[in-house]
Design a protein around this motif. Structure first.
Motif, PDB file in Angstrom:
ATOM      1  N   ARG A 143       0.815  -1.233   0.000  1.00  0.00           N
ATOM      2  CA  ARG A 143       0.000   0.000   0.000  1.00  0.00           C
ATOM      3  C   ARG A 143       0.841   1.272   0.000  1.00  0.00           C
ATOM      4  O   ARG A 143       0.505   2.234  -0.656  1.00  0.00           O
ATOM      5  CB  ARG A 143      -0.855   0.041   1.263  1.00  0.00           C
ATOM      6  CG  ARG A 143      -2.073  -0.757   1.182  1.00  0.00           C
ATOM      7  CD  ARG A 143      -3.060  -0.449   2.286  1.00  0.00           C
ATOM      8  NE  ARG A 143      -4.317  -1.016   1.853  1.00  0.00           N
ATOM      9  CZ  ARG A 143      -4.537  -2.325   1.796  1.00  0.00           C
ATOM     10  NH1 ARG A 143      -3.620  -3.179   2.190  1.00  0.00           N
ATOM     11  NH2 ARG A 143      -5.680  -2.781   1.337  1.00  0.00           N
ATOM     12  N   ARG A 146       2.341   2.807  -3.394  1.00  0.00           N
ATOM     13  CA  ARG A 146       1.468   3.246  -4.503  1.00  0.00           C
ATOM     14  C   ARG A 146       1.843   4.661  -4.909  1.00  0.00           C
ATOM     15  O   ARG A 146       1.151   5.626  -4.611  1.00  0.00           O
ATOM     16  CB  ARG A 146       0.015   3.222  -4.052  1.00  0.00           C
ATOM     17  CG  ARG A 146      -0.651   1.943  -4.428  1.00  0.00           C
ATOM     18  CD  ARG A 146      -1.924   2.251  -5.213  1.00  0.00           C
ATOM     19  NE  ARG A 146      -2.581   1.001  -5.528  1.00  0.00           N
ATOM     20  CZ  ARG A 146      -3.097   0.750  -6.722  1.00  0.00           C
ATOM     21  NH1 ARG A 146      -3.047   1.656  -7.685  1.00  0.00           N
ATOM     22  NH2 ARG A 146      -3.677  -0.390  -6.954  1.00  0.00           N
ATOM     23  N   ASP A 162      -3.385  -4.107  -3.802  1.00  0.00           N
ATOM     24  CA  ASP A 162      -2.733  -3.514  -2.619  1.00  0.00           C
ATOM     25  C   ASP A 162      -2.599  -4.549  -1.520  1.00  0.00           C
ATOM     26  O   ASP A 162      -3.554  -5.268  -1.217  1.00  0.00           O
ATOM     27  CB  ASP A 162      -3.578  -2.356  -2.075  1.00  0.00           C
ATOM     28  CG  ASP A 162      -3.539  -1.147  -2.990  1.00  0.00           C
ATOM     29  OD1 ASP A 162      -2.472  -0.899  -3.564  1.00  0.00           O
ATOM     30  OD2 ASP A 162      -4.570  -0.467  -3.134  1.00  0.00           O
ATOM     31  N   ASN A 166      -0.604  -0.002   6.463  1.00  0.00           N
ATOM     32  CA  ASN A 166      -0.249   1.363   6.100  1.00  0.00           C
ATOM     33  C   ASN A 166       0.269   2.179   7.276  1.00  0.00           C
ATOM     34  O   ASN A 166       0.554   3.360   7.134  1.00  0.00           O
ATOM     35  CB  ASN A 166      -1.506   2.048   5.535  1.00  0.00           C
ATOM     36  CG  ASN A 166      -1.162   3.140   4.558  1.00  0.00           C
ATOM     37  OD1 ASN A 166      -0.017   3.244   4.140  1.00  0.00           O
ATOM     38  ND2 ASN A 166      -2.126   3.958   4.227  1.00  0.00           N
TER      39      ASN A 166
END
Ligand SMILES: *Cc1c(COP(=O)(O)O)cnc(C)c1O
Length: 424
Positions: A143, A146, A162, A166
């Protein structure tokens, strides 16, 4: 013409030419300037030259090539060669510089990522090459990786999935990527995993290498802007990445529209095959050495990479720049940059300027200039005459960064003049 512009005018190839054409009723200086302008392609197009203290940004034209690189490109342009044979020679050079099995010159790191994804999807399967981008294939991506450049992986036709947590990325917690998070996402449609490496994310690279390696999933590393230091050319391959993408038009000092894909020989061969011009007769086609025809059940058509063809000039320019980059004395380069930055800093006496050495940035030394409203100051500089660009990467902290990576030495003085005028 202002002093600033005079300083920015490039040297004329007619310097020293006293022929009547250039001397008619003018001073030598006026003649020099006017012949210089006549030969300045940007001036012909009405496009202004800019002082770039923001780094090798693509939107500002990337690297400034050394004369040796430009000369090699010009020499390469005057002749015909087999592009596959040229890429074979390039592969050997890239392999030597990176420690990878093979390498490919691409039209940039973004193109390298698309080709890497296409290679992971199709491998040696010509029918799958022909089907791209319409295939069912997944590429795993943490994630926090990205970036805007993930689009380049998706351009292959693969779906980006994903994975991971995070918290470290958002600053909400301490946990990064864990092995079980990759394993839980694996399925038969997963063809690769993407990884955007930098000083922060690299702690998770060994985990990605271990899990991908155990499951035969190629790991594609985006290291586009991770040079210098030059050690990084070998670092991610040595850590176990299957494919690594580098920009040629950033710190490498190659043509702006060039890049490198380095890695596993079979995947590089597939990437090359999908980039080459394939308007060939199957009976007479001689594939590059990288491509073992026995692995192919037929001759593929133009692949998904045909629109990113690397020309002979880019290939030769990139390889020449790579040679220079590998043999350059980084310590001496950084010391010279630091001396220039010290001179600029002392000329900005009265402003809050901090020199951050290369050991601290991990790449080149920079000057951090504390400015109350950094973005407003950046706009004033960009709208000035000449336009000046500093890096806005720490603008949110009230800092404009003077990154000297591609700053021409003759721009130091006009840069100081512009900064004095624009900074509060
Ligand atoms: C610049 C950059 C790219 C794209 O590189 P090009 O050579 O311009 O195609 C990809 N990924 C990252 C992280 C970059 O910084």
């Amino acid at each position: 013409m202002s002093n600033i512009l005079r300083l920015m005018t490039p040297p004329s190839p007619y310097d020293g030419d006293t022929s009547p054409r250039f001397a008619q009723g003018r001073t030598a200086e006026a003649s020099r300037l006017s012949s210089a302008s006549m030969n300045d392609p940007y001036e012909k197009l009405g496009v202004r030259r800019r002082i770039n203290a923001a780094g090798a940004l693509t939107r500002l034209g990337g690297a400034v090539m050394a004369p040796e690189v430009v000369e090699a490109m010009a020499a390469a342009s005057r002749g015909s060669v087999d592009i596959g044979e040229l890429q074979d020679a390039g592969s050997a050079r890239i392999a030597e510089a990176t420690g990878a099995e093979a390498g490919l010159v691409t039209t940039g790191a973004a193109a390298a990522l698309t080709l890497a994804a296409a290679a992971a999807i199709a491998r040696w399967d010509v029918a799958r090459m022909a089907a791209l981008p319409h295939v069912a294939a997944d590429i795993l991506l943490p994630r926090t990786h990205r970036t805007g450049y993930a689009h380049a992986l998706a351009a292959s036709g693969a779906r980006l999935v994903d994975i991971g947590h995070n918290d470290r990325g958002t600053g909400a917690g301490v946990r990064g990527l864990e092995a079980w998070e990759i394993e839980a996402a694996l399925s038969p449609s997963v063809v690769a995993m993407g990884f955007s490496v930098n000083a922060t994310s690299i702690v998770d690279l060994p985990t990605a290498v271990a899990v991908c390696g155990a499951h035969g999933v190629p790991l594609i590393v985006d290291a586009a802007a991770q040079l210098p230091p030059k050690e990084n050319l070998r670092r991610f391959i040595a850590m176990g990445a299957d494919l690594v993408a580098f920009s040629g038009g950033k710190a490498l000092g190659g043509p702006q529209a060039s890049g490198i894909l380095a890695g596993r020989r079979d995947l590089i061969a597939s990437a090359l095959l999908q980039q080459l011009d394939m308007d060939v007769s199957p009976d007479t086609w001689t594939p590059p050495k990288l491509i073992d025809r026995a692995n192919l059940r037929g001759v593929p058509h133009h692949g998904i990479g045909r629109g990113f063809k690397a020309g002979k000039e880019e290939i030769v320019g990139l390889l020449t720049a790579l040679d220079r980059f590998v043999t350059a004395d980084d310590a001496a380069t950084n010391a010279a940059l630091e001396a220039r930055l010290r001179a600029i800093a002392s000329a900005l006496d009265g402003h809050a300027v901090t020199l951050v050495p290369a050991e601290k940035t991990g790449r080149v030394p920079v000057l951090e200039i504390a400015v109350p409203d950094a973005l407003a100051a950046s706009v004033r500089l960009q709208r000035g005459d000449p336009p000046v660009h500093l890096s806005e990467r720490h603008a949110a902290r009230g800092i404009l960064t003077l990154d000297p990576q591609v700053l021409l030495p003759e721009h130091d003085a006009p840069l100081v003049e512009a900064l004095r005028a624009a900074l509060p």
